[in-house]
Design a protein around this motif. Structure first.
Motif, PDB file in Angstrom:
ATOM      1  N   ASP A  85      55.304  -0.235   4.670  1.00 30.56           N
ATOM      2  CA  ASP A  85      54.054  -0.979   4.651  1.00 30.56           C
ATOM      3  C   ASP A  85      54.371  -2.402   4.190  1.00 30.56           C
ATOM      4  N   SER A  87      52.289  -4.774   3.385  1.00 28.61           N
ATOM      5  CA  SER A  87      51.231  -5.415   2.592  1.00 28.61           C
ATOM      6  C   SER A  87      51.650  -5.771   1.165  1.00 28.61           C
ATOM      7  N   ASN A  88      52.691  -5.154   0.642  1.00 28.67           N
ATOM      8  CA  ASN A  88      53.137  -5.449  -0.723  1.00 28.67           C
ATOM      9  C   ASN A  88      54.254  -6.490  -0.778  1.00 28.67           C
ATOM     10  N   THR A  90      55.746 -10.571   0.251  1.00 29.30           N
ATOM     11  CA  THR A  90      55.284 -11.956   0.328  1.00 29.30           C
ATOM     12  C   THR A  90      55.991 -12.671   1.475  1.00 29.30           C
ATOM     13  N   LYS A 119      47.731 -11.442   9.799  1.00 30.84           N
ATOM     14  CA  LYS A 119      46.690 -10.515   9.341  1.00 30.84           C
ATOM     15  C   LYS A 119      46.857  -9.140   9.975  1.00 30.84           C
ATOM     16  N   SER A 121      49.493  -7.750  11.007  1.00 33.74           N
ATOM     17  CA  SER A 121      50.700  -7.068  10.511  1.00 33.74           C
ATOM     18  C   SER A 121      50.433  -6.305   9.215  1.00 33.74           C
ATOM     19  N   GLY A 122      49.412  -6.725   8.482  1.00 26.94           N
ATOM     20  CA  GLY A 122      49.117  -6.112   7.191  1.00 26.94           C
ATOM     21  C   GLY A 122      49.598  -6.943   6.020  1.00 26.94           C
ATOM     22  N   MET A 123      50.275  -8.044   6.304  1.00 31.03           N
ATOM     23  CA  MET A 123      50.740  -8.950   5.253  1.00 31.03           C
ATOM     24  C   MET A 123      49.520  -9.483   4.512  1.00 31.03           C
ATOM     25  N   THR A 124      49.574  -9.476   3.179  1.00 34.69           N
ATOM     26  CA  THR A 124      48.403  -9.915   2.402  1.00 34.69           C
ATOM     27  C   THR A 124      48.645 -11.171   1.582  1.00 34.69           C
ATOM     28  N   ARG A 125      49.889 -11.648   1.517  1.00 36.18           N
ATOM     29  CA  ARG A 125      50.182 -12.818   0.693  1.00 36.18           C
ATOM     30  C   ARG A 125      51.160 -13.743   1.411  1.00 36.18           C
TER      31      ARG A 125
END
Length: 144
Positions: A85, A87-88, A90, A119, A121-125
């Motif tokens: 995942d 999302s965690n 950077t 967005k 892709s799930g990348m949050t930062r």
């Protein structure tokens, strides 16, 4: 919030961009390098390309040549190398100008074509840099 770890990752990504600019890119080319990291560890780098289109980049304007953007390159490399995942992690984006002088940085905020891909892709930062009117450097972040 930007941390000292972010600054360290940013500086390492900037060093990679400067090496690429001085060794491989034409003097009039803009160099963009993106890295994906967790903690102090950079897992992958992505680099822009003006000679290769990338099918994952979203076409936002008709009759525009789509080039491979560093952000898309880094995310695709990460997805292909790791089954995790994203999302965690950077995403750090660094850009060097068209100038012959490889130390002159310019804004590296992801473009309107890359943001939907990031967005999705799930990348949050995302951290990036820019100059303000008095040419002072700042690192910014986008939380998606």
């Amino acid at each position: 919030m930007i941390t000292t770890r972010d600054v360290n990752i940013f500086n390492r990504t900037l060093s990679r961009a400067r090496r690429l600019k001085s060794n491989y890119f034409e003097s009039n080319s803009r160099v963009v390098v993106a890295s994906i990291s967790k903690g102090n560890r950079i897992l992958v780098y992505g680099v822009n390309s003006y000679t290769k289109s990338h099918p994952s980049t979203i076409q936002t304007k008709p009759n525009v040549v789509i080039t491979k953007h560093a952000e898309v390159d880094a995310i695709n490399k990460f997805v292909n190398m790791f089954d995790k995942d994203i999302s965690n992690y950077t995403l750090c984006v660094v850009s060097l100008s068209h100038s012959i002088q490889p130390n002159l940085s310019i804004s590296s905020k992801p473009c309107e074509s890359c943001m939907p891909f990031i967005k999705q892709s799930g990348m949050t930062r995302v951290i990036y840099h820019e100059f303000n009117n008095d040419i002072k450097f700042s690192i910014n972040e986008i939380l998606l």
